[in-house]
Design an enzyme around this catalytic site. Structure first.
Site, PDB file in Angstrom:
ATOM      1  N   SER A 147      23.065 -57.157 -25.147  1.00  0.00           N
ATOM      2  CA  SER A 147      23.246 -55.817 -25.692  1.00  0.00           C
ATOM      3  C   SER A 147      22.581 -55.719 -27.050  1.00  0.00           C
ATOM      4  CB  SER A 147      24.742 -55.498 -25.827  1.00  0.00           C
ATOM      5  OG  SER A 147      24.939 -54.306 -26.564  1.00  0.00           O
ATOM      6  N   TYR A 180      32.802 -58.902 -29.200  1.00  0.00           N
ATOM      7  CA  TYR A 180      31.813 -58.520 -28.187  1.00  0.00           C
ATOM      8  C   TYR A 180      30.400 -58.758 -28.704  1.00  0.00           C
ATOM      9  CZ  TYR A 180      29.151 -55.542 -24.989  1.00  0.00           C
ATOM     10  OH  TYR A 180      28.233 -55.064 -24.084  1.00  0.00           O
TER      11      TYR A 180
END
Length: 296
Positions: A147, A180
């Site tokens: 990401s 994350y």
């Protein structure tokens, strides 16, 4: 589907983790509809079986099946690898797509913070266990779904030194978004180092950012993120089979095999995973600013 137009993937074997919905499902479906034998590696077998039926409904000759894989359990990862190897088939593409987002702090059965284990360490262990099959199946590739959010974190303490305790933090030190981001940074570092080690043996590794595709269940763990994703969805790309664009197989030269010794204990591969991250930071890569690399 448009990206793979004209591609015949007959004879190719593909594993896609987290393939029962979202990007993972669209990727698995696209490969299956182009002739590949696709394994949906999922935690929830009921949803995985539904996904298989949806694919078969589009093409009844699709070669697709579901297998249990829970990245929050290293025992489950090991069991999956053993079950796959018992099939005695090659492995041409391994797509590590499964992930969690915005989890409240929790520990896995392996006494590790859940986001770190599911998003990174479980994938690391899976690749470790399957890399001998990948080498025998070359040309082959590993794809780590990362990401852009990896840019908004680091794994250094206040003095600028590497601090691996940040990867699996205590409840007091935990923030879901940072956890994350760090897990996705680890995915990129791992992919970079894996490519350096295995590309001479016919196995390439790539890390990809899937784009701003909000039609996903990734945000399901907190209503605030669900609301934000819902509001943003009209202004972002919709989910489509084009998500496999960067996964199209490319020819890789044939090389001799090299079997890398597998970790024999939890402590062994934790140290190995840490070393991979450390080594990756030391080598040039596209995602880390060169000035920051020198500081590290």
């Amino acid at each position: 589907m448009e990206i793979l137009q004209g591609c015949d993937l007959s004879g190719k074997v593909v594993i896609v983790t987290g393939a029962n919905s979202g990007i993972g499902f669209e990727t698995a479906k696209s490969f299956a509809l182009h002739g590949a034998y696709v394994i949906l590696a999922c935690r929830n077998m009921s949803r995985a079986s539904d996904a298989v039926q949806h694919i078969l409904a589009e093409w009844h000759k699709a070669k697709v099946e579901a297998m249990t894989l829970d990245l929050a359990s290293l025992h489950s990862v090991q069991h999956f690898a053993e079950a796959f190897k018992s099939k005695n088939v090659p492995l041409h593409i391994l797509i590590c797509n499964a992930a969690v987002f915005a989890l409240p702090w929790s520990m896995t059965e392996d006494d590790l913070e859940s986001t770190f284990q599911v998003n990174y360490l479980g994938n690391f262990y899976l690749v470790q266990l399957l890399q001998d099959v990948l080498c025998r199946s070359s040309p082959a590739r590993v794809v780590m779904v990362s990401s852009e959010s990896h840019r908004f974190t680091d794994i250094k303490d206040s003095s600028g030194k590497l601090d691996f305790s940040l990867l699996s933090p205590s409840k007091k030190e935990y923030w879901a978004m940072l956890a994350y981001n760090r897990s996705k940074l680890c995915n990129i570092l791992f992919s970079n180092e894996l490519n350096r080690r295995l590309s001479p043996h016919g196995v390439t590794s790539n890390a990809v950012h899937p784009g701003t595709m909000m039609y996903s269940s990734l945000h399901r763990n907190w209503w605030v993120y669900t609301l934000l994703f819902t509001l943003a969805r009209p202004f972002t790309k919709s989910m489509s089979p084009n998500t496999v664009g960067h996964l199209k197989p490319v020819p890789v030269g044939k090389h001799g095999e090299k079997h890398v010794k597998k970790p024999c204990s939890l402590q062994a591969y934790l140290i190995s995973a840490q070393n991979v991250v450390l080594m990756s930071i030391k080598v040039p890569s596209y995602h880390v600013d060169r000035t920051e690399q020198r500081k590290i």
